[in-house]
Write a protein that holds these residues in place. Structure first.
Motif, short mmCIF file in Angstrom:
data_model
loop_
_atom_site.label_atom_id
_atom_site.label_comp_id
_atom_site.label_asym_id
_atom_site.label_seq_id
_atom_site.Cartn_x
_atom_site.Cartn_y
_atom_site.Cartn_z
N PRO A 1 9.24 -2.70 -5.66
CA PRO A 1 10.01 -3.74 -6.34
C PRO A 1 10.44 -4.88 -5.43
CG PRO A 1 11.35 -1.80 -5.96
CD PRO A 1 9.96 -1.43 -5.57
N ILE A 2 10.15 -4.77 -4.15
CA ILE A 2 10.45 -5.86 -3.20
C ILE A 2 9.15 -6.57 -2.84
CG2 ILE A 2 11.44 -6.46 -0.97
CD1 ILE A 2 13.13 -3.90 -1.18
N PHE A 3 8.25 -5.88 -2.13
CA PHE A 3 7.00 -6.49 -1.71
C PHE A 3 6.13 -6.84 -2.91
CE2 PHE A 3 6.63 -4.72 2.90
CZ PHE A 3 7.90 -5.21 3.16
N GLY A 4 6.04 -5.91 -3.89
CA GLY A 4 5.23 -6.17 -5.07
C GLY A 4 5.75 -7.33 -5.88
N ALA A 5 7.09 -7.43 -5.97
CA ALA A 5 7.70 -8.53 -6.73
C ALA A 5 7.47 -9.87 -6.05
CB ALA A 5 9.20 -8.27 -6.90
N GLY B 1 5.18 0.64 7.16
CA GLY B 1 5.90 -0.52 6.65
C GLY B 1 7.30 -0.66 7.21
N PRO B 2 8.18 0.35 7.03
CA PRO B 2 9.54 0.24 7.57
C PRO B 2 9.58 0.19 9.09
CG PRO B 2 9.17 2.42 6.62
CD PRO B 2 8.00 1.57 6.22
N ILE C 1 2.36 -5.95 -9.25
CA ILE C 1 3.71 -5.48 -9.56
C ILE C 1 3.57 -4.14 -10.25
CG2 ILE C 1 5.85 -5.94 -10.80
CD1 ILE C 1 5.31 -8.89 -10.62
N ALA C 2 3.75 -3.08 -9.49
CA ALA C 2 3.61 -1.73 -10.03
C ALA C 2 4.99 -1.07 -10.17
CB ALA C 2 2.71 -0.90 -9.13
N ASN D 1 -0.29 -14.99 6.38
CA ASN D 1 -1.22 -13.90 6.05
C ASN D 1 -0.74 -13.03 4.89
OD1 ASN D 1 -3.01 -14.57 8.23
ND2 ASN D 1 -1.50 -13.66 9.62
N ASN D 2 -0.10 -13.67 3.90
CA ASN D 2 0.40 -12.95 2.72
C ASN D 2 1.29 -11.77 3.08
OD1 ASN D 2 -0.79 -14.55 0.65
ND2 ASN D 2 -2.77 -13.62 1.12
N ASN D 3 2.08 -11.96 4.13
CA ASN D 3 2.95 -10.91 4.64
C ASN D 3 4.27 -10.88 3.85
OD1 ASN D 3 4.56 -9.15 6.09
ND2 ASN D 3 3.99 -9.95 8.09
N ALA D 4 4.37 -9.95 2.91
CA ALA D 4 5.57 -9.87 2.07
C ALA D 4 6.78 -9.44 2.89
CB ALA D 4 5.34 -8.89 0.92
N ALA D 5 6.55 -8.66 3.96
CA ALA D 5 7.67 -8.25 4.82
C ALA D 5 8.30 -9.47 5.48
CB ALA D 5 7.17 -7.27 5.89
#
Length: 480
Positions: free
Chosen positions: A66-70, A145-146, A240-241, A306-310
């Motif tokens: 719900p964070i990276f996907g959103a 990820g974390p 968005i899963a 680079n589409n880095n959602a983090a």
């Protein structure tokens, strides 16, 4: 802003209206003794309070999705709002509620075993393998990820692999120890951190100088940089899963099905946590669309990084909430994946224990099953994170689709309102089949060809499913 407020309101209304309808369809038996009491072993089966289970379930399902996907979904524009709202109410929450309650009714069985009850032993064997692989993917994604986020927060003092090691040690302990020793004590704290993070961003959106794009016909277009390569259907519905529907949730629900005290708490715990996650996804999607100026600005910023959602989550948190608020928000971002990663391994252990009929009361039995899982996950950390995430995303939605068909079979056999899951099952079948035909990690077919192929696959699966359920129902009637 108006569309955003309406979207949150609709999610809340959906819980109190459609949630009650789904609860009625299932048929709660509040006097029925739950597995937490009947099979209590003080390791996995253990009665816990409803509020504690809610926090554990919420953190189990609310990983980076719900964070990276959103954030990634926000690159499509306000269409993301529509999918989060409709997906959460009519697909995700229904999927989560029934998968949890069916596990309650079947002694806390893992989802692969529940699938076998309604779709037959052959499907069960496939699902056992598929589900364990998915959970290992989840554990790996939520291990690396974390670790990357914490490494960035600490100025690379210990390095990513130092944090991977620390998180892995925690995963081992949380997988092996009884659920009340570590998970039930830490999760309420982590849950509060994540909810405060979302509330902080919500406050910043309301009181800051931010313009959230409205959900109007003119904005219901593909706003990504290259719409041809990233069509809204099916890409948005896989991107968005966890903020709309996620098969991973069905693997987590049996953990809480073994702890729930009364069936009447099911709507709050299973349906309610999905709605809460949908609200979190809405907040992050809105923040991503407005923080970078507009959706175009978000796409440009993501492309440059680079589409880095983090990276985007870090920028949004620190700048919208300030130093202290941003740091607390980042703690929430770290807590979310870690608290999904640990229960992913725990769920995999429980599934394998069901398969091998292994009593999990003794810690040595838990260790025998868990050790190979951690070895495989550590090996997978050597593969590019982006590759693991893409395969996780598709397999995650595919699992959700199978679970929806399973619930539909249950409803047909029980003469209940089966369309509540059959419609989303058909839709998600179309999403998953089209995605694998069109995606780079799939067959890379032309869009038009993939759409036709997705339609054909969906129709065939629907036909074979209907034939199977009619045959099985006739057999059950004859048996009676």
């Amino acid at each position: 802003m108006i569309s955003f407020v309406i979207s949150i309101s609709v999610l809340i209304i959906g819980y109190y209206t459609y949630g009650k309808f789904i609860e009625k369809v299932f048929g709660v038996q509040k006097d029925r003794k739950t597995p937490a009491f009947r099979l209590q072993d003080n390791v996995d089966y253990m009665p816990l309070s409803a509020w504690r289970i809610f926090m554990i379930q919420f953190l189990n399902i609310a990983g980076l999705g719900p964070i990276f996907g959103a954030i990634a979904g926000a690159m499509y524009g306000p269409s993301a709002f529509l999918w989060i709202v409709l997906g959460s109410i009519f697909a995700g929450a229904v999927h989560d509620y029934f998968s949890g309650m069916l596990s309650v009714r079947h002694d806390g069985l893992s989802i692969s075993e529940v699938v076998g009850v309604y779709l037959g032993p052959k499907t069960k064997h496939v699902m056992r393998f598929f589900t364990v692989i998915l959970l290992i993917f989840v554990g790996t994604v939520f291990l690396v990820g974390p670790a990357k986020i914490i490494d960035g927060m600490t100025s690379n003092q210990w390095g990513v692999w130092g944090w991977v090691t620390i998180i892995l040690v925690y995963y081992i302990l949380s997988t092996l120890l009884p659920i009340d020793k570590l998970i039930s004590k830490l999760y309420p704290i982590f849950g509060i951190a994540m909810l405060l993070m979302a509330l902080g961003l919500l406050g910043a959106l309301f009181f800051g100088n931010y313009q959230i794009p409205e959900l109007v016909p003119g904005n219901l277009i593909n706003m990504t940089t290259n719409p041809e390569e990233t069509p809204i259907f099916p890409m948005l519905f896989v991107t968005i899963a966890c903020g709309a529907i996620s098969g991973f949730h069905a693997t987590q629900s049996p953990l809480m099905a073994r702890c729930i005290k009364n069936e009447k708490n099911g709507r709050k715990i299973f349906f309610g946590t999905m709605i809460t996650e949908g609200i979190v996804a809405l907040i992050w999607a809105a923040a991503a669309m407005t923080f970078f100026g507009n959706v175009e600005g978000l796409n440009i910023a993501m492309l440059e990084n680079n589409n880095n959602a983090a990276w985007a989550a870090n920028e949004i948190s620190l700048n919208m909430l300030g130093g202290v608020g941003g740091f607390l928000a980042l703690l929430g971002i770290v807590a979310a994946p870690i608290t999904s990663g640990d229960t992913a391994f725990r769920s995999a252990r429980l599934i394998l224990s069901d398969v091998f009929k292994s009593n999990q009361k003794k810690i040595k039995n838990r260790l025998y099953i868990s050790f190979p899982l951690f070895i495989i996950a550590f090996i997978l950390t050597q593969i590019d994170f982006g590759v693991i995430w893409r395969y996780f995303a598709w397999s995650n939605q595919t699992l959700a689709t199978v679970v929806l068909w399973t619930i539909t079979a249950y409803l047909i056999f029980e003469n209940k309102t089966y369309w509540v899951t059959m419609i989303p099952a058909m839709f998600m079948t179309m999403v998953c089949s089209t995605y694998i035909l069109i995606a780079p990690e799939g067959f890379e077919l032309a869009n038009d060809v993939a759409y036709i192929g997705g339609c054909i696959i969906t129709l065939l699966i629907t036909f074979f499913f209907w034939s199977y359920t009619v045959k099985e129902k006739r057999y059950l009637i004859n048996e009676i």
